[in-house]
Design a protein around this motif. Sequence first.
Motif, PDB file in Angstrom:
ATOM      1  N   LEU A  68       0.831  -1.209   0.000  1.00 35.20           N
ATOM      2  CA  LEU A  68       0.000   0.000   0.000  1.00 35.20           C
ATOM      3  C   LEU A  68       0.864   1.256   0.000  1.00 35.20           C
ATOM      4  CD1 LEU A  68      -2.793  -1.057   2.510  1.00 35.20           C
ATOM      5  CD2 LEU A  68      -3.026  -0.757   0.035  1.00 35.20           C
ATOM      6  N   ALA A  69       1.949   1.230   0.764  1.00 31.89           N
ATOM      7  CA  ALA A  69       2.839   2.395   0.802  1.00 31.89           C
ATOM      8  C   ALA A  69       3.446   2.657  -0.578  1.00 31.89           C
ATOM      9  CB  ALA A  69       3.941   2.178   1.829  1.00 31.89           C
ATOM     10  N   ARG A  70       3.816   1.588  -1.295  1.00 24.71           N
ATOM     11  CA  ARG A  70       4.358   1.770  -2.645  1.00 24.71           C
ATOM     12  C   ARG A  70       3.316   2.366  -3.581  1.00 24.71           C
ATOM     13  NH1 ARG A  70       6.829  -3.194  -1.623  1.00 24.71           N
ATOM     14  NH2 ARG A  70       5.168  -4.326  -2.702  1.00 24.71           N
ATOM     15  N   LEU A  71       2.086   1.861  -3.490  1.00 24.89           N
ATOM     16  CA  LEU A  71       1.037   2.401  -4.351  1.00 24.89           C
ATOM     17  C   LEU A  71       0.789   3.882  -4.050  1.00 24.89           C
ATOM     18  CD1 LEU A  71      -1.617  -0.480  -4.395  1.00 24.89           C
ATOM     19  CD2 LEU A  71       0.139   0.038  -6.113  1.00 24.89           C
ATOM     20  N   LEU A  72       0.809   4.227  -2.791  1.00 24.39           N
ATOM     21  CA  LEU A  72       0.603   5.633  -2.416  1.00 24.39           C
ATOM     22  C   LEU A  72       1.740   6.505  -2.931  1.00 24.39           C
ATOM     23  CD1 LEU A  72      -0.740   5.081   1.201  1.00 24.39           C
ATOM     24  CD2 LEU A  72      -2.013   6.063  -0.708  1.00 24.39           C
ATOM     25  N   ASN A  73       2.963   6.012  -2.805  1.00 25.85           N
ATOM     26  CA  ASN A  73       4.104   6.794  -3.290  1.00 25.85           C
ATOM     27  C   ASN A  73       4.054   6.959  -4.813  1.00 25.85           C
ATOM     28  OD1 ASN A  73       5.281   7.239  -0.783  1.00 25.85           O
ATOM     29  ND2 ASN A  73       6.489   5.353  -0.858  1.00 25.85           N
TER      30      ASN A  73
END
Length: 266
Positions: A258-263
């Motif tokens: 999720l953090a990668r998608l947000l970034n």
Amino acid sequence: MKLAFSTLGVPGLPLADVLRLATANGYHGVELRAHPEEPVHPGLDDAARADVAAGFRAAGVEILGVAGYARVAAPGDDDAVLAEVRALVDLAHDLGAPFVRVFPGGGDGQSAEEADATAARRLGVAAEYAADRDVRVLLETHDSHRTGAAASRVVGPVGHRNVGVLWDIMHTWLGGEQPAVSYAALSPYLGYVQVKDIAGPDDKTPLALGAGALPLAECVEVLSREGWDGWLCWEYEARWYEAAAPLPALLHDGREHLARLLNESA
């Protein structure tokens, strides 16, 4: 956006262990499944509710919401449904949780118009009760109202800030709705978003985030593009699928995904 997971993924797990999972894996909050087989449910007395709230505060983890099973469009008498919703609202208030989840649950014998009207009528009554307790009642995109278009037909006419929607991205996808279309319908009412992954319409066994067919990246992109900054909650439906891999081992990588998608969307 803040990240949470649902206790549906760790059925029956003691709250101390739930909090350890949240803090160890970097989640900001937890959605509590409110069912008698779980540690938290409307039958808890005042002392137990206070203990739950204190435990979450001490751990620095937020209680995102109380996930109930009231079916607001279901045929039958209003009183029993409203009593169930009020009990969930009271529980959320006592725990300091901002949201209560309810289902549509329209019956096969109802027309769409009747189901819409029934749900809107009940939610309109529940809204005033929820407002007095600083809680929002969220209708999940699910069962009889699985698309954003269908859910908005209910909450739009209610027209009360204490009634909104919970976007379950699996159900809008199963309903054939594109993420941008779902968001456009739901954005005026959106409380938070449930994320998940599955292999496809014929196999809904929960998978690690990013391992299945759901348009998770597209959903996050839409939310980011529109400047939405609420909660993403991973609802891993382990309770209903015995073959599902245990959620605790997946939580770290799920948060990283999720953090990668947000970034990337930023």
